[in-house]
Design a protein around this motif. Structure first.
Motif, PDB file in Angstrom:
ATOM      1  N   LEU A  15     -34.691  -1.865  29.463  1.00 29.23           N
ATOM      2  CA  LEU A  15     -33.935  -3.061  29.090  1.00 29.23           C
ATOM      3  C   LEU A  15     -32.480  -2.657  28.877  1.00 29.23           C
ATOM      4  N   LYS A  16     -31.574  -3.336  29.617  1.00 30.47           N
ATOM      5  CA  LYS A  16     -30.136  -3.077  29.458  1.00 30.47           C
ATOM      6  C   LYS A  16     -29.526  -4.368  28.929  1.00 30.47           C
ATOM      7  N   PRO A  17     -29.420  -4.493  27.581  1.00 36.94           N
ATOM      8  CA  PRO A  17     -28.879  -5.740  27.020  1.00 36.94           C
ATOM      9  C   PRO A  17     -27.362  -5.787  27.144  1.00 36.94           C
ATOM     10  N   SER A  18     -26.800  -6.949  26.794  1.00 35.47           N
ATOM     11  CA  SER A  18     -25.345  -7.061  26.783  1.00 35.47           C
ATOM     12  C   SER A  18     -24.773  -6.085  25.762  1.00 35.47           C
ATOM     13  N   GLU A  19     -23.694  -5.441  26.135  1.00 33.85           N
ATOM     14  CA  GLU A  19     -23.053  -4.495  25.205  1.00 33.85           C
ATOM     15  C   GLU A  19     -22.282  -5.220  24.105  1.00 33.85           C
ATOM     16  N   LYS A  20     -22.203  -6.573  24.220  1.00 34.56           N
ATOM     17  CA  LYS A  20     -21.455  -7.324  23.195  1.00 34.56           C
ATOM     18  C   LYS A  20     -22.306  -7.572  21.942  1.00 34.56           C
ATOM     19  N   ILE A  61     -31.813  -6.721  32.897  1.00 35.71           N
ATOM     20  CA  ILE A  61     -30.390  -6.708  32.516  1.00 35.71           C
ATOM     21  C   ILE A  61     -30.057  -8.092  31.968  1.00 35.71           C
ATOM     22  N   THR A  62     -29.577  -8.150  30.720  1.00 37.83           N
ATOM     23  CA  THR A  62     -29.509  -9.447  30.039  1.00 37.83           C
ATOM     24  C   THR A  62     -28.088  -9.765  29.549  1.00 37.83           C
ATOM     25  N   PRO A  63     -27.803 -11.075  29.337  1.00 38.53           N
ATOM     26  CA  PRO A  63     -26.460 -11.519  28.945  1.00 38.53           C
ATOM     27  C   PRO A  63     -26.297 -11.576  27.429  1.00 38.53           C
ATOM     28  N   PHE A  64     -25.063 -11.871  27.008  1.00 39.88           N
ATOM     29  CA  PHE A  64     -24.792 -11.871  25.560  1.00 39.88           C
ATOM     30  C   PHE A  64     -25.319 -13.116  24.854  1.00 39.88           C
ATOM     31  N   ASN A  65     -25.534 -14.215  25.603  1.00 37.19           N
ATOM     32  CA  ASN A  65     -25.666 -15.492  24.894  1.00 37.19           C
ATOM     33  C   ASN A  65     -27.045 -15.741  24.285  1.00 37.19           C
ATOM     34  N   PHE A  66     -28.073 -15.064  24.792  1.00 35.14           N
ATOM     35  CA  PHE A  66     -29.398 -15.124  24.141  1.00 35.14           C
ATOM     36  C   PHE A  66     -29.913 -13.694  23.997  1.00 35.14           C
ATOM     37  N   ARG A  96     -24.417 -21.746  26.084  1.00 35.30           N
ATOM     38  CA  ARG A  96     -25.805 -21.754  26.565  1.00 35.30           C
ATOM     39  C   ARG A  96     -25.766 -22.025  28.056  1.00 35.30           C
ATOM     40  N   CYS A  97     -26.643 -21.323  28.789  1.00 32.77           N
ATOM     41  CA  CYS A  97     -26.685 -21.558  30.233  1.00 32.77           C
ATOM     42  C   CYS A  97     -27.223 -22.954  30.527  1.00 32.77           C
ATOM     43  N   MET A  98     -27.855 -23.594  29.531  1.00 32.70           N
ATOM     44  CA  MET A  98     -28.375 -24.952  29.717  1.00 32.70           C
ATOM     45  C   MET A  98     -27.541 -25.976  28.951  1.00 32.70           C
ATOM     46  N   PHE A 154     -32.386  -9.989  36.380  1.00 33.83           N
ATOM     47  CA  PHE A 154     -31.019 -10.100  35.842  1.00 33.83           C
ATOM     48  C   PHE A 154     -30.756 -11.525  35.401  1.00 33.83           C
ATOM     49  N   VAL A 155     -30.064 -11.673  34.277  1.00 34.17           N
ATOM     50  CA  VAL A 155     -29.511 -12.966  33.877  1.00 34.17           C
ATOM     51  C   VAL A 155     -28.077 -12.721  33.431  1.00 34.17           C
ATOM     52  N   GLY A 156     -27.146 -13.501  33.964  1.00 37.51           N
ATOM     53  CA  GLY A 156     -25.744 -13.352  33.583  1.00 37.51           C
ATOM     54  C   GLY A 156     -24.889 -14.297  34.410  1.00 37.51           C
ATOM     55  N   SER A 157     -23.639 -13.928  34.625  1.00 40.09           N
ATOM     56  CA  SER A 157     -22.712 -14.811  35.343  1.00 40.09           C
ATOM     57  C   SER A 157     -22.967 -14.740  36.854  1.00 40.09           C
ATOM     58  N   THR A 158     -22.537 -15.770  37.555  1.00 42.27           N
ATOM     59  CA  THR A 158     -22.831 -15.859  38.993  1.00 42.27           C
ATOM     60  C   THR A 158     -22.231 -14.716  39.824  1.00 42.27           C
ATOM     61  N   LEU A 181     -30.449 -14.488  37.909  1.00 42.43           N
ATOM     62  CA  LEU A 181     -30.066 -15.834  37.464  1.00 42.43           C
ATOM     63  C   LEU A 181     -28.594 -15.828  37.077  1.00 42.43           C
ATOM     64  N   GLY A 182     -27.870 -16.826  37.546  1.00 39.91           N
ATOM     65  CA  GLY A 182     -26.424 -16.862  37.345  1.00 39.91           C
ATOM     66  C   GLY A 182     -25.975 -17.971  36.418  1.00 39.91           C
ATOM     67  N   GLY A 183     -24.740 -18.389  36.592  1.00 41.59           N
ATOM     68  CA  GLY A 183     -24.107 -19.350  35.703  1.00 41.59           C
ATOM     69  C   GLY A 183     -24.519 -20.788  35.978  1.00 41.59           C
ATOM     70  N   ASP A 233     -15.123 -24.732  37.365  1.00 40.11           N
ATOM     71  CA  ASP A 233     -15.475 -23.438  36.769  1.00 40.11           C
ATOM     72  C   ASP A 233     -16.507 -23.596  35.650  1.00 40.11           C
ATOM     73  N   GLU A 234     -17.308 -22.560  35.482  1.00 43.84           N
ATOM     74  CA  GLU A 234     -18.150 -22.515  34.288  1.00 43.84           C
ATOM     75  C   GLU A 234     -17.266 -22.053  33.127  1.00 43.84           C
ATOM     76  N   ILE A 235     -17.046 -22.931  32.145  1.00 39.55           N
ATOM     77  CA  ILE A 235     -16.131 -22.601  31.044  1.00 39.55           C
ATOM     78  C   ILE A 235     -16.862 -21.824  29.958  1.00 39.55           C
ATOM     79  N   SER A 265     -42.128 -22.044  34.423  1.00 41.77           N
ATOM     80  CA  SER A 265     -41.132 -21.003  34.678  1.00 41.77           C
ATOM     81  C   SER A 265     -39.729 -21.593  34.649  1.00 41.77           C
ATOM     82  N   PHE A 266     -38.740 -20.724  34.397  1.00 43.45           N
ATOM     83  CA  PHE A 266     -37.351 -21.133  34.199  1.00 43.45           C
ATOM     84  C   PHE A 266     -36.505 -20.647  35.374  1.00 43.45           C
ATOM     85  N   GLY A 267     -35.749 -21.550  35.973  1.00 42.77           N
ATOM     86  CA  GLY A 267     -34.824 -21.085  37.014  1.00 42.77           C
ATOM     87  C   GLY A 267     -34.056 -22.225  37.629  1.00 42.77           C
TER      88      GLY A 267
HETATM   89  P1  NAD Z   1     -22.192 -11.142  32.452  1.00 40.29           P
HETATM   90  O1  NAD Z   1     -22.493 -11.423  33.871  1.00 40.29           O
HETATM   91  O2  NAD Z   1     -20.801 -10.741  32.081  1.00 40.29           O
HETATM   92  O3  NAD Z   1     -23.118  -9.932  31.916  1.00 40.29           O
HETATM   93  C1  NAD Z   1     -24.528  -9.974  32.068  1.00 40.29           C
HETATM   94  C2  NAD Z   1     -25.049  -8.545  32.081  1.00 40.29           C
HETATM   95  O4  NAD Z   1     -24.517  -7.843  33.206  1.00 40.29           O
HETATM   96  C3  NAD Z   1     -24.654  -7.716  30.850  1.00 40.29           C
HETATM   97  O5  NAD Z   1     -25.742  -6.890  30.509  1.00 40.29           O
HETATM   98  C4  NAD Z   1     -23.473  -6.908  31.338  1.00 40.29           C
HETATM   99  O6  NAD Z   1     -23.346  -5.666  30.678  1.00 40.29           O
HETATM  100  C5  NAD Z   1     -23.776  -6.703  32.797  1.00 40.29           C
HETATM  101  N1  NAD Z   1     -22.575  -6.661  33.641  1.00 40.29           N
HETATM  102  C6  NAD Z   1     -21.378  -7.271  33.415  1.00 40.29           C
HETATM  103  N2  NAD Z   1     -20.534  -7.045  34.446  1.00 40.29           N
HETATM  104  C7  NAD Z   1     -21.204  -6.291  35.328  1.00 40.29           C
HETATM  105  C8  NAD Z   1     -20.868  -5.743  36.605  1.00 40.29           C
HETATM  106  N3  NAD Z   1     -19.671  -5.934  37.161  1.00 40.29           N
HETATM  107  N4  NAD Z   1     -21.804  -5.027  37.252  1.00 40.29           N
HETATM  108  C9  NAD Z   1     -23.034  -4.832  36.705  1.00 40.29           C
HETATM  109  N5  NAD Z   1     -23.398  -5.326  35.506  1.00 40.29           N
HETATM  110  C10 NAD Z   1     -22.500  -6.045  34.826  1.00 40.29           C
HETATM  111  O7  NAD Z   1     -22.680 -12.399  31.611  1.00 40.29           O
HETATM  112  P2  NAD Z   1     -22.465 -12.695  30.068  1.00 40.29           P
HETATM  113  O8  NAD Z   1     -21.027 -13.039  29.840  1.00 40.29           O
HETATM  114  O9  NAD Z   1     -23.072 -11.635  29.231  1.00 40.29           O
HETATM  115  O10 NAD Z   1     -23.375 -13.996  29.880  1.00 40.29           O
HETATM  116  C11 NAD Z   1     -22.930 -15.296  30.137  1.00 40.29           C
HETATM  117  C12 NAD Z   1     -23.306 -15.734  31.530  1.00 40.29           C
HETATM  118  O11 NAD Z   1     -24.716 -15.673  31.693  1.00 40.29           O
HETATM  119  C13 NAD Z   1     -22.936 -17.186  31.809  1.00 40.29           C
HETATM  120  O12 NAD Z   1     -22.446 -17.268  33.122  1.00 40.29           O
HETATM  121  C14 NAD Z   1     -24.256 -17.929  31.676  1.00 40.29           C
HETATM  122  O13 NAD Z   1     -24.344 -19.131  32.391  1.00 40.29           O
HETATM  123  C15 NAD Z   1     -25.192 -16.917  32.223  1.00 40.29           C
HETATM  124  N6  NAD Z   1     -26.553 -17.171  31.783  1.00 40.29           N
HETATM  125  C16 NAD Z   1     -27.409 -17.710  32.691  1.00 40.29           C
HETATM  126  C17 NAD Z   1     -28.705 -17.998  32.314  1.00 40.29           C
HETATM  127  C18 NAD Z   1     -29.654 -18.584  33.295  1.00 40.29           C
HETATM  128  O14 NAD Z   1     -30.812 -18.699  32.948  1.00 40.29           O
HETATM  129  N7  NAD Z   1     -29.263 -18.962  34.487  1.00 40.29           N
HETATM  130  C19 NAD Z   1     -29.136 -17.723  31.012  1.00 40.29           C
HETATM  131  C20 NAD Z   1     -28.232 -17.162  30.116  1.00 40.29           C
HETATM  132  C21 NAD Z   1     -26.932 -16.887  30.521  1.00 40.29           C
END
Ligand code: NAD
Length: 494
Positions: free
Chosen positions: A171-176, A145-150, A279-281, A222-226, A246-248, A378-380, A445-447
């Motif tokens: 693979l469940k990418p960001s819907e954005k 499950i992946t985020p929008f930014n990469f 970018r998360c970095m 998973f990579v996305g917000s915290t 992996l979170g914010g 906050d993570e802006i 490895s990245f984390g």
């Molecule tokens: P997000 O958490 O909103 O979404 C990430 C993924 O989770 C998407 O595929 C989305 O569809 C899904 N999702 C969103 N809300 C959900 C929910 N309530 N339940 C289940 N799934 C849900 O993140 P984003 O806005 O797409 O990406 C930006 C965030 O990702 C930032 O916080 C950034 O720091 C983080 N990020 C972290 C890393 C890292 O390596 N630590 C890398 C890239 C991005």
């Protein structure tokens, strides 16, 4: 309107019952929509991955390796097309999009070495006539499950190693910005990956919930917000799955008084405002030690004045728009609130006007930021750089360590002893010494630490082999049947 389909069992599935908008952030126009999977559609994809597993896990390492060599070449050849997709849906400038693909390619290159990475161990004669060996076998169906930014690199972080280890993947990418995931999956098919081994399903929380709950899914990356990472980690673990989430981040860059200030200013501007700070970095906090702040702010301001912000397709643009209108407005709200919190807004990105309906925002620099302020805590995730002034190295380390995030961190200095001490004391997963964005090369490895990662394995590289496989230890003996006897004692070494 173009609809972005799922990719299940080697074919495109363009559902129409529920769709989400996909914008071009540089124009603000919605020119695509994405199918959002129903529960039934996600289950169909899981079943496809499950059905493809026996054949793929039995496919020889040599044949798997050949797929990765072919997919690597296809990615190299098709980089311009993929970069154009990234720019049109994410907004990042084309050169940055190409950089993202190049960093993702490292994970495919790592996967071409899977025969080496998957080697087990063998101990001969651990007891008289007894040998022991270990093997690593795939965990099964893996959800990514992946985020929008990469939208290309983070999927490649995961699917390279997951597939190399013999798993099948959803693979469940960001819907954005979902198109690149389908593009990449089709390249894998072209490279000879059997149907059903890599599937792409689009969706939101509803789709993710099915992945978390379905018993056939054995592991989740998973990579996305915290907040989402924390929730997915807890729920997936509760369902008995292996999970890395992996979170914010809020990455600090510490500048010591002996640093080369021009070099530090170049690095701060590049790392804070590149990819519009999404970018998360990205560096989002500059920790100015012992009186360097004024000179550093002056050097940064000079550089910011020369930045070109515009559509990612324009070769002159160095920074593009943000991902959505809502996100742009949220980022701007932190700048709007900073002065009331007691900080000093040196550069206000809201002042810059753009002749476009795109989601553009100028860059901001905020001085005299302190812990406790929203702009600090906050993570802006936008082009906003905060400056925190401290007197000493020890204060800089204590401040950074007290932050809830611990993804990347950097120190700028000419003092090797200070850099070494920083590396020793700092609580973050990735450290840069005069390197502002210390994303590890694909053979590491990245984390992050703290609220930047839930789980105990980092992503890609050697940790990913451990995450995507299960260990099995085999004890073997070939005794003379004539020596066999009943012995109810616990087996001991002899
Ligand atoms: P997000 O958490 O909103 O979404 C990430 C993924 O989770 C998407 O595929 C989305 O569809 C899904 N999702 C969103 N809300 C959900 C929910 N309530 N339940 C289940 N799934 C849900 O993140 P984003 O806005 O797409 O990406 C930006 C965030 O990702 C930032 O916080 C950034 O720091 C983080 N990020 C972290 C890393 C890292 O390596 N630590 C890398 C890239 C991005």
């Amino acid at each position: 309107m173009q609809r972005i389909p799922h990719y299940i069992n080697g074919r495109e599935v363009p559902d129409a019952d529920r769709v989400g908008p996909v914008f071009n952030p540089a124009t603000g126009a919605q020119d695509k929509e994405v199918a959002l999977a129903s529960v039934e559609r996600v289950v169909e994809a899981i079943e496809a991955a499950k059905a493809a597993l026996p054949l793929w896990r039995a496919t020889s390492l040599a044949k798997r390796t050949a797929v990765f060599y072919r997919v690597r070449q296809l990615l190299v050849d098709r980089t311009p097309e993929l970069a154009a997709i990234l720019t049109s849906e994410h907004g990042k400038v084309l050169s940055d999009a190409k950089g993202e693909i190049a960093r993702g390619l490292e994970n495919i290159e790592f996967a071409t070495g899977l025969s080496h990475a998957l080697k087990g161990e063998f101990s001969e004669q651990v007891s008289s006539g007894v040998d022991v060996h270990s093997v690593r076998q795939p965990v099964g169906v893996v959800a990514c499950i992946t985020p929008f930014n990469f939208p290309a690199m983070v999927p490649l972080w995961m699917i390279g190693s997951a597939l190399a280890c013999g798993n099948t993947v959803l693979l469940k990418p960001s819907e954005k910005d979902p198109s690149s995931a389908v593009f990449i999956a089709k390249l894998f098919t072209e490279a000879g990956l059997p149907d059903g081994v890599l599937n792409v399903i689009h969706g939101d929380k509803d789709a993710v919930d099915v992945l978390i709950e379905h018993p056939a899914v054995r592991a989740i990356s998973f990579v996305g917000s915290t907040p989402v990472a924390r929730s997915i980690y807890a729920r997936a673990a509760d369902n008995g799955k292996r999970v890395q989430a992996l979170g914010g981040a809020k990455n600090h860059m510490v500048v010591l008084p002996d640093a080369d200030l021009d070099m530090a200013a170049d690095a701060a501007v590049s790392a804070a405002y590149g990819s519009a700070g999404e970018r998360c970095m990205a560096v989002s906090v500059l920790v100015a030690v012992g009186g360097v702040a004024d000179d550093l702010i002056a050097a940064i301001s000079t550089r910011v004045a020369a930045l070109t912000i515009g559509p990612g397709t324009d070769p002159a643009s160095e920074m593009g728009p943000l991902i959505t209108r809502e996100h742009r407005d949220r980022v701007a709200s932190y700048v709007a609130g900073a002065a009331a919190e007691g900080a000093t807004v040196v550069l206000d990105g809201r002042d810059q006007q753009f002749d476009s309906d795109g989601f553009f925002l100028g860059v901001s620099l905020i001085d005299n930021v302190k812990p406790g302020m929203r702009v600090y805590e906050d993570e802006i995730f936008g082009p906003v750089l905060s400056v925190v002034r401290v007197d000493t190295f020890d204060e800089a380390v204590a401040l950074t360590n007290a932050n809830q995030y611990g993804n990347g961190v950097a120190i700028f200095t000419r003092d090797g002893g200070a850099a070494r001490q920083f590396e020793f004391e700092i609580e973050a997963g990735m450290v840069g010494v005069n390197v502002p964005i210390p994303v590890p090369v694909g053979t590491f490895s990245f984390g992050g630490w703290k609220n930047s990662l839930f789980g105990d394995t980092h992503m890609y590289g050697p940790d990913s082999i451990r995450f995507y496989t299960r260990g099995k230890v085999v004890t073997t003996r070939w005794p003379d049947p004539a020596t066999s006897e009943v012995n109810l004692g616990f087996p001991q070494l002899s």
